[in-house]
Design a protein around this motif. Sequence first.
Motif, mmCIF file in Angstrom:
data_model
loop_
_atom_site.group_PDB
_atom_site.id
_atom_site.type_symbol
_atom_site.label_atom_id
_atom_site.label_comp_id
_atom_site.label_asym_id
_atom_site.label_seq_id
_atom_site.Cartn_x
_atom_site.Cartn_y
_atom_site.Cartn_z
ATOM 1 N N ALA A 7 13.760 43.658 51.118
ATOM 2 C CA ALA A 7 14.011 42.425 50.895
ATOM 3 C C ALA A 7 14.085 41.322 51.769
ATOM 4 O O ALA A 7 13.495 40.100 51.618
ATOM 5 N N GLU A 8 14.195 41.751 53.138
ATOM 6 C CA GLU A 8 14.080 40.821 54.158
ATOM 7 C C GLU A 8 14.298 41.528 55.611
ATOM 8 O O GLU A 8 14.697 42.587 55.587
ATOM 9 N N LYS A 9 13.487 41.051 56.482
ATOM 10 C CA LYS A 9 13.666 41.545 57.762
ATOM 11 C C LYS A 9 13.712 40.477 58.841
ATOM 12 O O LYS A 9 13.040 39.397 58.703
ATOM 13 N N PHE A 10 14.705 40.466 59.938
ATOM 14 C CA PHE A 10 14.575 39.479 60.569
ATOM 15 C C PHE A 10 15.571 39.715 61.888
ATOM 16 O O PHE A 10 16.196 40.853 61.977
ATOM 17 N N VAL A 11 15.651 39.128 62.970
ATOM 18 C CA VAL A 11 16.368 39.051 64.222
ATOM 19 C C VAL A 11 17.518 38.084 64.266
ATOM 20 O O VAL A 11 17.226 37.163 63.857
ATOM 21 N N LEU A 23 22.377 41.227 69.870
ATOM 22 C CA LEU A 23 21.145 40.899 69.101
ATOM 23 C C LEU A 23 20.894 42.170 68.237
ATOM 24 O O LEU A 23 21.010 43.365 68.877
ATOM 25 N N ALA A 24 20.400 42.319 67.053
ATOM 26 C CA ALA A 24 19.862 43.325 66.189
ATOM 27 C C ALA A 24 18.732 42.919 65.262
ATOM 28 O O ALA A 24 18.481 41.582 64.993
ATOM 29 N N VAL A 25 18.034 43.720 65.139
ATOM 30 C CA VAL A 25 16.983 43.706 64.147
ATOM 31 C C VAL A 25 17.491 44.281 62.696
ATOM 32 O O VAL A 25 17.979 45.250 62.576
ATOM 33 N N GLY A 67 11.167 43.405 70.444
ATOM 34 C CA GLY A 67 11.601 43.708 71.716
ATOM 35 C C GLY A 67 13.088 43.926 71.592
ATOM 36 O O GLY A 67 13.964 43.858 72.715
ATOM 37 N N VAL A 68 13.830 43.802 70.350
ATOM 38 C CA VAL A 68 15.350 43.976 70.275
ATOM 39 C C VAL A 68 15.479 45.604 70.001
ATOM 40 O O VAL A 68 14.908 46.164 69.321
ATOM 41 N N LYS A 69 16.423 45.802 70.668
ATOM 42 C CA LYS A 69 16.704 47.418 70.784
ATOM 43 C C LYS A 69 17.544 47.971 69.646
ATOM 44 O O LYS A 69 17.517 48.924 69.105
ATOM 45 N N ASN A 70 18.671 46.875 69.098
ATOM 46 C CA ASN A 70 19.729 47.356 68.167
ATOM 47 C C ASN A 70 19.013 47.219 66.736
ATOM 48 O O ASN A 70 18.028 46.290 66.596
ATOM 49 N N GLY A 95 13.180 54.775 70.707
ATOM 50 C CA GLY A 95 14.130 53.966 71.705
ATOM 51 C C GLY A 95 15.139 53.050 70.950
ATOM 52 O O GLY A 95 15.899 52.767 71.664
ATOM 53 N N ALA A 96 15.052 52.810 69.690
ATOM 54 C CA ALA A 96 15.937 51.963 68.894
ATOM 55 C C ALA A 96 17.359 52.625 68.814
ATOM 56 O O ALA A 96 17.539 53.745 68.571
ATOM 57 N N GLU A 97 18.434 51.578 68.781
ATOM 58 C CA GLU A 97 19.769 52.263 68.552
ATOM 59 C C GLU A 97 19.990 51.628 67.010
ATOM 60 O O GLU A 97 20.200 50.722 66.632
#
Length: 221
Positions: A7-11, A23-25, A67-70, A95-97
């Motif tokens: 439905a959506e993806k964003f940082v 910060l999170a994706v 470039g965001v890990k979470n 490598g993502a959390e």
Amino acid sequence: MSCFKVAEKFVSINGEGQRAGELAVFLRFCGCNLNCDYCDTRWANTADVKYELASAEDLVTYVKSTGVKNVTLTGGEPLLQADIARLIVLLGASGAEVEIETNGSVSLEEINSLKPRPSVTADYKLPSSGMEKYMLTENFSCLTLRDAVKFVVGDMCDLARAEEIINEYGLIDRCRVYFSPVFGKIMPEEIVEFMKERKLNGARLQLQLHKIIWKPDMRGV
């Protein structure tokens, strides 16, 4: 190969949960098996919602590009997505959390066996939601101190019921415990007074940061 309805993806920053303020994706999937009275993402569960189809590989590529890990998997109900376990494994390998926000009505058994295992924030739907009968309390046995149970509170009756569940299942010692007020339904200070009166050591009040920083109904934040 399964594709996901996104439905959506964003940082943005995580507005709540264990990584609040970081910060999170966000990957928000369509569809939910519940219909809570206070749902603030009901738009993502309607039959006519606009979405994009994306493979697990597409989503991993997107996450890496930020470039965001979470990474927060949310919805709707992300655990209803076919192949969600494969996506979690691929994200972890990159490598993502990974954190999953789940509504508490879907089994965590499959997720619990994954390596690397994601962290889980599981709701427990209280009486004002109208959905408490669908809660799977057996999920509590899957939780650890890396995980959390979130009680979304609409009134004092909800608070009393939350205390019963916390005590019955020993949640304070098992995982993190959050109280989150339904926006506009109960004042945060009422929750604080309840916590003081009941000596709820270890539980935390958590406000939804994204609704404080931006307009409460704004998407993509």
